[in-house]
Write a protein that holds these residues in place. Structure first.
Motif, mmCIF file in Angstrom:
data_model
loop_
_atom_site.group_PDB
_atom_site.id
_atom_site.type_symbol
_atom_site.label_atom_id
_atom_site.label_comp_id
_atom_site.label_asym_id
_atom_site.label_seq_id
_atom_site.Cartn_x
_atom_site.Cartn_y
_atom_site.Cartn_z
ATOM 1 N N THR A 18 9.366 7.127 19.714
ATOM 2 C CA THR A 18 9.823 7.215 18.175
ATOM 3 C C THR A 18 9.297 6.845 17.269
ATOM 4 N N ARG A 19 9.496 6.811 16.020
ATOM 5 C CA ARG A 19 9.113 6.598 14.742
ATOM 6 C C ARG A 19 9.769 5.957 13.496
ATOM 7 N N ARG A 20 8.606 4.489 12.801
ATOM 8 C CA ARG A 20 9.819 4.197 11.954
ATOM 9 C C ARG A 20 8.767 4.726 11.464
ATOM 10 N N TYR A 21 10.074 5.324 10.584
ATOM 11 C CA TYR A 21 9.490 6.234 9.549
ATOM 12 C C TYR A 21 10.755 5.614 8.662
ATOM 13 N N PHE A 22 10.363 5.383 7.155
ATOM 14 C CA PHE A 22 9.537 5.160 7.069
ATOM 15 C C PHE A 22 9.280 3.387 7.020
ATOM 16 N N TYR A 23 8.213 2.464 7.240
ATOM 17 C CA TYR A 23 7.720 1.208 7.149
ATOM 18 C C TYR A 23 5.961 1.806 7.625
ATOM 19 N N PRO A 24 5.618 0.555 6.416
ATOM 20 C CA PRO A 24 6.305 -0.228 6.546
ATOM 21 C C PRO A 24 6.621 0.023 4.175
ATOM 22 N N SER A 25 7.200 -0.256 3.931
ATOM 23 C CA SER A 25 7.572 -0.191 2.335
ATOM 24 C C SER A 25 6.221 0.319 1.928
ATOM 25 N N LEU A 26 6.522 1.262 0.790
ATOM 26 C CA LEU A 26 5.624 1.317 0.313
ATOM 27 C C LEU A 26 5.295 0.333 -1.596
ATOM 28 N N ALA A 27 5.801 -0.212 -1.743
ATOM 29 C CA ALA A 27 6.278 -1.262 -2.494
ATOM 30 C C ALA A 27 4.860 -1.782 -2.237
ATOM 31 N N THR A 28 5.261 -2.758 -0.730
ATOM 32 C CA THR A 28 4.248 -3.368 -0.338
ATOM 33 C C THR A 28 2.405 -3.565 0.123
ATOM 34 N N SER A 29 3.063 -2.249 0.954
ATOM 35 C CA SER A 29 1.207 -2.252 1.460
ATOM 36 C C SER A 29 0.710 -1.224 1.390
ATOM 37 N N LEU A 30 0.001 -0.930 0.003
ATOM 38 C CA LEU A 30 -0.546 -0.114 -0.331
ATOM 39 C C LEU A 30 -1.794 -1.186 -1.009
ATOM 40 N N PRO A 31 -3.226 -0.670 -0.943
ATOM 41 C CA PRO A 31 -4.259 -1.540 -1.560
ATOM 42 C C PRO A 31 -4.312 -1.029 -2.623
ATOM 43 N N TYR A 32 -3.502 -0.111 -3.281
ATOM 44 C CA TYR A 32 -4.258 0.535 -4.769
ATOM 45 C C TYR A 32 -3.281 0.139 -5.601
ATOM 46 N N VAL A 33 -1.421 -0.783 -5.385
ATOM 47 C CA VAL A 33 -0.684 -0.198 -5.784
ATOM 48 C C VAL A 33 0.386 -1.611 -6.218
ATOM 49 N N LYS A 34 0.406 -2.055 -7.228
ATOM 50 C CA LYS A 34 0.229 -3.472 -7.282
ATOM 51 C C LYS A 34 1.534 -3.781 -6.701
ATOM 52 N N PRO A 35 1.765 -4.646 -5.702
ATOM 53 C CA PRO A 35 3.541 -4.762 -4.982
ATOM 54 C C PRO A 35 4.364 -5.865 -5.555
ATOM 55 N N GLN A 36 5.717 -5.112 -5.262
ATOM 56 C CA GLN A 36 6.510 -4.952 -5.711
ATOM 57 C C GLN A 36 7.843 -5.811 -4.588
#
Length: 360
Positions: free
Chosen positions: A303-321
């Motif tokens: 299966t696939r956890r699609y979408f996990y994790p949230s992009l708001a907290t997981s990207l090193p180039y974006v300020k977390p929200q």
């Protein structure tokens, strides 16, 4: 082994027919006759006036942002594939996440206006799993605040809203034709717009900005696609109705067998019909979902956890929200196997295993 998805492949002789023509012409790329033919056929199939066949869905997003001359902040969804956000950053804009609606799993249109600042130039929303966003409300907000709208319609091939293609909404819509999609050209993407002048600019951009052999009209990249990919796209077009029917049948079987599962399906747009691109479930608890994942994996079902994790907290180039609905849904969502070659008996097996976890 049952994967979460498997590409549809046409009969080999159908694809070979197109390959024979490529060998005779020796025209392999640079918008050859097959790529041009595919564009025309897709316009008819999707009932749109202007469409470009490009390298992939990510390049399509990057071209859309560039063609609209976007700067500053772009409001977007944290519940999408990473390319939706990375394309914004790649084009030197700032993504501003807005939480999702817990029922549709799309960006919550009621929360968009609160995120608008003097630096906001556009809204980039995803039709998650092919389920259309609240396109009319988003259009009204965009007009009120003079914003551009791009739709990441990677999952939404063939979807209509109010009787017209979902690609007709917004300033530009993009689509992915990756091998994992219900309709594919192995690698590929689409850029769709109602604006003929904008399409002309995008066409220049797709081919390095060339305006003739010795002149340039605009800044461009290599966004073209090959004759081999176009050949697969043309071959697969012949089987669209058959693919749709099978995926609909499999979805109905899942619905029937899992009606007592402690999980729910996203609520589809009321003026649209499902294209059966995915079979997502939002489980009542992450614990139940993870137990199902493990038992299925033990039986070589993936299966696939699609979408996990949230992009708001997981990207090193974006300020977390901190976005509570997205964070909660991302923890509990799971996509089950869905593809043309999947059998009803295999769906029954998957459902039995899932229900065994719940009932133990």
């Amino acid at each position: 082994m049952i994967p979460v998805t498997k590409p549809f492949l046409p009969p080999q002789q159908v694809y070979q027919h197109y390959l024979d023509g490529i060998w005779k012409r020796n025209w392999l790329t640079n918008m050859g006759p097959l790529a041009s033919d595919l564009e025309l056929k897709l316009k008819d199939t999707l009932k749109v006036n202007h469409l470009l066949f490009v390298t992939n869905g990510t390049v399509a997003l990057q071209m859309a942002i560039k063609a609209l001359d976007l700067k500053g902040e772009i409001i977007t969804t944290p519940f999408s594939f990473v390319a939706t956000t990375s394309a914004i950053v790649w084009e030197h804009c700032t993504p501003v996440f807005v939480d999702i609606d817990e029922h549709s799993l799309n960006i919550d249109a009621d929360k968009i206006e609160d995120a608008i600042t003097p630096d906001t130039t556009a809204i980039l929303a995803t039709h998650v799993y092919g389920n259309p966003c609240d396109v009319e409300k988003i259009e009204a907000i965009a007009k009120k605040h003079q914003l551009k709208v791009i739709y990441d319609a990677a999952h939404a091939f063939g979807v209509e809203v109010n009787g017209k293609s979902v690609f007709e909404y917004g300033d530009i819509s993009t689509c992915s034709l990756h091998a994992t999609k219900l309709y594919h050209s192995v690698e590929g993407g689409l850029v769709v717009t109602k604006d003929a002048a904008l399409l002309k600019r995008l066409a220049y951009m797709r081919n390095f900005g060339f305006d003739g052999p010795e002149s340039f009209a605009d800044l461009g990249i290599n966004g073209k696609n090959s004759e081999y990919h176009a050949a697969m796209g043309l071959a697969n077009l012949k089987y669209l109705e058959m693919i749709h029917h099978k995926r609909k049948e499999l979805t109905a079987r899942y619905d029937e067998k899992l009606k007592n599962l402690k999980a729910r399906r996203p609520i589809w747009h009321s003026a649209s019909e499902n294209n059966f691109a995915y079979y997502p479930l939002v489980f009542d608890s992450e614990a139940l979902m993870l137990q199902c994942v493990e038992l299925l994996k033990l039986n070589e079902i993936f299966t696939r956890r699609y979408f996990y994790p949230s992009l708001a907290t997981s990207l090193p180039y974006v300020k977390p929200q901190d976005l509570p609905v997205t964070g909660d849904i991302a923890q509990r969502v799971l996509c089950l196997p869905l593809y043309y070659d999947l059998t009803l008996e295999e769906v029954d097996l998957i459902c039995r295993l899932i229900l065994r976890v719940q009932n133990n």
